[in-house]
Design a protein around this motif. Structure first.
Motif, PDB file in Angstrom:
ATOM      1  N   GLY A 226       0.576  -1.339  -0.021  1.00  0.00           N
ATOM      2  CA  GLY A 226      -0.232   0.086  -0.007  1.00  0.00           C
ATOM      3  C   GLY A 226       0.871   1.088   0.073  1.00  0.00           C
ATOM      4  O   GLY A 226       2.131   1.396  -0.126  1.00  0.00           O
ATOM      5  N   ARG A 227       0.087   2.425   0.033  1.00  0.00           N
ATOM      6  CA  ARG A 227       0.897   3.589   0.030  1.00  0.00           C
ATOM      7  C   ARG A 227       0.087   4.509   1.089  1.00  0.00           C
ATOM      8  O   ARG A 227      -1.025   4.291   1.386  1.00  0.00           O
ATOM      9  CB  ARG A 227       0.667   4.246  -1.160  1.00  0.00           C
ATOM     10  N   VAL A 228       0.849   5.411   1.699  1.00  0.00           N
ATOM     11  CA  VAL A 228       0.421   6.622   2.675  1.00  0.00           C
ATOM     12  C   VAL A 228      -0.174   7.754   1.897  1.00  0.00           C
ATOM     13  O   VAL A 228      -1.072   8.360   2.144  1.00  0.00           O
ATOM     14  CB  VAL A 228       1.227   6.850   3.472  1.00  0.00           C
ATOM     15  N   LEU A 229       0.661   8.072   0.852  1.00  0.00           N
ATOM     16  CA  LEU A 229       0.389   9.034  -0.212  1.00  0.00           C
ATOM     17  C   LEU A 229       0.255   8.607  -1.527  1.00  0.00           C
ATOM     18  O   LEU A 229       0.994   7.953  -1.884  1.00  0.00           O
ATOM     19  CB  LEU A 229       1.573  10.174  -0.023  1.00  0.00           C
ATOM     20  N   GLY A 230      -0.766   8.787  -2.148  1.00  0.00           N
ATOM     21  CA  GLY A 230      -1.088   8.444  -3.596  1.00  0.00           C
ATOM     22  C   GLY A 230      -1.351   9.743  -4.430  1.00  0.00           C
ATOM     23  O   GLY A 230      -1.193  10.932  -3.990  1.00  0.00           O
ATOM     24  N   CYS A 231      -1.795   9.495  -5.660  1.00  0.00           N
ATOM     25  CA  CYS A 231      -1.846  10.474  -6.579  1.00  0.00           C
ATOM     26  C   CYS A 231      -3.194  10.163  -7.652  1.00  0.00           C
ATOM     27  O   CYS A 231      -3.245   9.261  -8.000  1.00  0.00           O
ATOM     28  CB  CYS A 231      -0.464  10.482  -7.799  1.00  0.00           C
ATOM     29  N   ALA A 232      -3.849  11.207  -7.819  1.00  0.00           N
ATOM     30  CA  ALA A 232      -5.179  11.217  -8.687  1.00  0.00           C
ATOM     31  C   ALA A 232      -5.401  12.260  -9.175  1.00  0.00           C
ATOM     32  O   ALA A 232      -5.510  13.383  -8.762  1.00  0.00           O
ATOM     33  CB  ALA A 232      -6.341  10.804  -7.577  1.00  0.00           C
ATOM     34  N   SER A 233      -5.442  12.365 -10.644  1.00  0.00           N
ATOM     35  CA  SER A 233      -5.697  13.185 -11.552  1.00  0.00           C
ATOM     36  C   SER A 233      -4.385  14.351 -11.346  1.00  0.00           C
ATOM     37  O   SER A 233      -4.913  15.482 -11.270  1.00  0.00           O
ATOM     38  CB  SER A 233      -7.208  14.010 -11.450  1.00  0.00           C
ATOM     39  N   ASP A 234      -3.308  13.807 -11.229  1.00  0.00           N
ATOM     40  CA  ASP A 234      -2.046  14.649 -10.987  1.00  0.00           C
ATOM     41  C   ASP A 234      -2.129  15.370  -9.810  1.00  0.00           C
ATOM     42  O   ASP A 234      -1.500  16.251  -9.594  1.00  0.00           O
ATOM     43  CB  ASP A 234      -1.796  15.748 -12.016  1.00  0.00           C
ATOM     44  N   LYS A 235      -2.807  15.073  -8.699  1.00  0.00           N
ATOM     45  CA  LYS A 235      -2.936  15.858  -7.489  1.00  0.00           C
ATOM     46  C   LYS A 235      -2.689  14.844  -6.256  1.00  0.00           C
ATOM     47  O   LYS A 235      -3.174  13.624  -6.373  1.00  0.00           O
ATOM     48  CB  LYS A 235      -4.202  16.445  -7.385  1.00  0.00           C
ATOM     49  N   ALA A 236      -1.940  15.533  -5.285  1.00  0.00           N
ATOM     50  CA  ALA A 236      -1.826  14.382  -4.240  1.00  0.00           C
ATOM     51  C   ALA A 236      -3.060  14.139  -3.434  1.00  0.00           C
ATOM     52  O   ALA A 236      -3.748  14.976  -3.303  1.00  0.00           O
ATOM     53  CB  ALA A 236      -0.601  15.004  -2.997  1.00  0.00           C
ATOM     54  N   VAL A 237      -3.198  13.023  -2.901  1.00  0.00           N
ATOM     55  CA  VAL A 237      -4.385  12.316  -2.117  1.00  0.00           C
ATOM     56  C   VAL A 237      -3.913  11.316  -1.100  1.00  0.00           C
ATOM     57  O   VAL A 237      -2.967  11.026  -1.245  1.00  0.00           O
ATOM     58  CB  VAL A 237      -5.374  11.744  -3.130  1.00  0.00           C
ATOM     59  N   ALA A 238      -4.459  11.489  -0.063  1.00  0.00           N
ATOM     60  CA  ALA A 238      -4.284  10.394   1.043  1.00  0.00           C
ATOM     61  C   ALA A 238      -4.668   8.994   0.433  1.00  0.00           C
ATOM     62  O   ALA A 238      -5.722   8.811  -0.223  1.00  0.00           O
ATOM     63  CB  ALA A 238      -5.040  10.886   2.371  1.00  0.00           C
ATOM     64  N   ALA A 239      -3.644   8.135   0.732  1.00  0.00           N
ATOM     65  CA  ALA A 239      -3.838   6.696   0.242  1.00  0.00           C
ATOM     66  C   ALA A 239      -3.895   5.567   1.376  1.00  0.00           C
ATOM     67  O   ALA A 239      -3.992   4.503   1.314  1.00  0.00           O
ATOM     68  CB  ALA A 239      -2.764   6.313  -0.612  1.00  0.00           C
ATOM     69  N   PHE A 240      -3.888   6.033   2.633  1.00  0.00           N
ATOM     70  CA  PHE A 240      -3.773   5.172   3.866  1.00  0.00           C
ATOM     71  C   PHE A 240      -5.216   4.696   4.327  1.00  0.00           C
ATOM     72  O   PHE A 240      -5.181   3.949   5.201  1.00  0.00           O
ATOM     73  CB  PHE A 240      -3.005   6.052   4.978  1.00  0.00           C
ATOM     74  N   ALA A 241      -6.205   4.947   3.509  1.00  0.00           N
ATOM     75  CA  ALA A 241      -7.471   4.353   3.883  1.00  0.00           C
ATOM     76  C   ALA A 241      -8.006   3.209   2.630  1.00  0.00           C
ATOM     77  O   ALA A 241      -8.850   2.661   2.933  1.00  0.00           O
ATOM     78  CB  ALA A 241      -8.581   5.354   3.992  1.00  0.00           C
ATOM     79  N   GLN A 242      -6.905   3.035   1.619  1.00  0.00           N
ATOM     80  CA  GLN A 242      -7.082   1.851   0.943  1.00  0.00           C
ATOM     81  C   GLN A 242      -6.828   0.377   1.382  1.00  0.00           C
ATOM     82  O   GLN A 242      -6.374   0.600   2.455  1.00  0.00           O
ATOM     83  CB  GLN A 242      -6.152   2.134  -0.416  1.00  0.00           C
ATOM     84  N   PRO A 243      -7.441  -0.578   0.817  1.00  0.00           N
ATOM     85  CA  PRO A 243      -7.283  -1.808   1.208  1.00  0.00           C
ATOM     86  C   PRO A 243      -6.180  -2.280   1.924  1.00  0.00           C
ATOM     87  O   PRO A 243      -5.897  -2.842   3.010  1.00  0.00           O
ATOM     88  CB  PRO A 243      -7.854  -2.856   0.409  1.00  0.00           C
ATOM     89  N   PRO A 244      -4.752  -2.284   0.991  1.00  0.00           N
ATOM     90  CA  PRO A 244      -3.401  -2.634   1.668  1.00  0.00           C
ATOM     91  C   PRO A 244      -3.305  -1.748   2.717  1.00  0.00           C
ATOM     92  O   PRO A 244      -2.408  -2.620   3.768  1.00  0.00           O
ATOM     93  CB  PRO A 244      -2.733  -2.639   0.321  1.00  0.00           C
TER      94      PRO A 244
END
Length: 434
Positions: A226-244
């Motif tokens: 998993g990741r703590v910080l992700g990217c969506a539409s070229d913008k930073a987003v929190a990724a720590f609520a995704q399944p992994p």
């Protein structure tokens, strides 16, 4: 800052040599150094570091004394700042009060904060180009230089590197019939912790918690894919609520909830370990010499485990030196200090005193088993993730506080992390991914 800069690392030699250049080479072009005297008087500069007496502070002070003796035109004064403080907490008041340091050691994960909050640092490329000394170029590899760059700008010079490892009370594990050398997975350590806790009737394992639990969270989440910080539409987003990520945090939370894992802040955990209460610490390699010298029992170490057969991804930590000097003479003196502290001589001394990994290629290969162990983790190294924007530090504090609250209230990650991610997203809205 890309968090892929360390991938892949096959060996220490590759880590130190892949794309490696001397500061003053292709990335940092050097030229003749400028004088640091002002009207015949030594130039005085202030260096802030975060190394306590028990964690390498004496070595830093000794190195600065050596530097002062070898450079009579410069006087470096050092100031120790509590390692639990963050850049904004110590630097912002200093700038407001007109007393900023000329050089400050800053965590890699916090460098983005300096840029996003428009601190008046002097880029390393500018320092090297204007004040570079051909005879003192520290040999820093290109891939590590990237750890101290933000959006392609080299803003700092690496000072040291550390990885997380397992350190344990060998006597306690032996008495509980736990063979640490055979444990390679997180499930294995959870089972070991259950055995140790069954004997002591108190938490036996601790995962690193500094100002917040961010480093341990990254180690767990990244190693679970998993990741703590992700990217969506070229913008930073929190990724720590995704399944992994939730799955990884479930693992940590379950050990806290069943009494196997403690959630003490760092200083308390160290004391609990030295007193024999805690038996296993997952923490910085830099704590090795301090723990060994203070413990009344044998301290041994093991590499970080993995989740099943998933490949480990271990975010680095450590610090880099940032120059804030405003005057030309002070900038020149600051760069000479930075070059010296990143040199092979200084790095070897600091490595010997702490267990931190050197940032210079000009350091002999280690023979001591612990250092070999830490270096064996380098193939799994990845760069740290940090929340972007002027509110990045606030976002990290929000995240850390939410995770600690989840632990203390024994809440489920699946219930806590999604709304927490929404709060963090609100703080980093519109920020670029890198």
């Amino acid at each position: 800052m890309s968090d892929e800069f360390m991938d892949p690392l096959l060996s220490r030699r590759r880590f130190l040599a892949a794309g490696g250049v001397a500061v003053g080479g292709a990335i940092l072009a050097g030229c003749g150094g400028a004088s640091s005297t002002t009207a015949g008087k030594p130039v005085e500069i202030e260096y802030w570091h975060q190394f306590s007496k028990a964690a390498g502070g004496d070595t830093i002070e000794d190195l600065v004394r050596q530097f002062n003796a070898a450079n009579p035109d410069i006087v470096v004064k050092t100031t120790y700042k509590d390692a639990q403080t963050q850049p904004l907490q110590i630097l912002q008041p200093a700038f407001v009060g007109g007393t900023p340091p000329d050089v400050c050691a800053v965590n890699y994960v916090d460098l983005r904060t300096l840029v996003d909050n428009q601190f008046p640092f002097v880029p390393v490329s500018e320092l090297s180009s204007k004040y570079g000394n051909d005879g003192a170029k520290p040999q820093v590899p290109a891939n590590l230089l990237q750890a101290s760059a933000v959006r392609g700008e080299q803003i700092a010079l690496p000072l040291y590197l550390t990885m997380m490892v397992a350190m344990y009370n060998a006597d306690a594990l032996r008495k509980a019939a736990v063979d640490a050398s055979s444990i390679t997975t997180w499930d294995g350590w959870r089972d070991a912790g259950a055995k140790l806790t069954a004997v002591s009737k108190e938490p036996s394992i601790w995962l690193h918690i500094g100002v917040d639990p961010y480093w341990s969270t990254q180690n767990l989440v990244r190693s679970n894919g998993g990741r703590v910080l992700g990217c969506a539409s070229d913008k930073a987003v929190a990724a720590f609520a995704q399944p992994p990520a939730i799955e990884a945090m479930n693992f940590w939370s379950s050990m806290v909830n069943d009494g196997t894992c403690a959630i003490f802040p760092g200083p308390n955990a160290i004391q609990a370990f030295l007193s024999g209460q805690l038996k296993v610490l997952f923490t910085s390699a830099g704590a090795w010499q301090s723990l060994k010298s203070q413990a009344s029992f044998p301290v041994e170490a093991a590499a970080m485990p993995q989740f099943g057969s998933k490949p480990r991804q271990l975010p680095i930590a450590g610090q880099a030196m940032v120059c804030f000097a405003a005057e030309d003479a002070k900038r020149s003196a600051s760069w000479r200090l930075m070059e010296f502290l990143a040199s092979g001589k200084a790095q070897a001394a600091f490595d010997d005193a702490t267990g931190y990994l050197p940032v210079s290629t000009d350091v002999p290969a280690p023979t001591e088993p612990f250092r070999k162990l830490v270096l064996s983790e380098l193939p799994a190294a990845v760069g740290p993730e940090s929340f972007p924007g002027a509110n990045g530090s606030h976002a990290q504090a929000q995240f850390g506080g939410g995770v600690m609250g989840m632990f203390s209230k024994k809440q489920q990650p699946a219930a806590v992390l999604p709304p927490l991610a929404s709060q963090v997203d609100g703080l980093i809205t519109g920020q670029a991914c890198a």
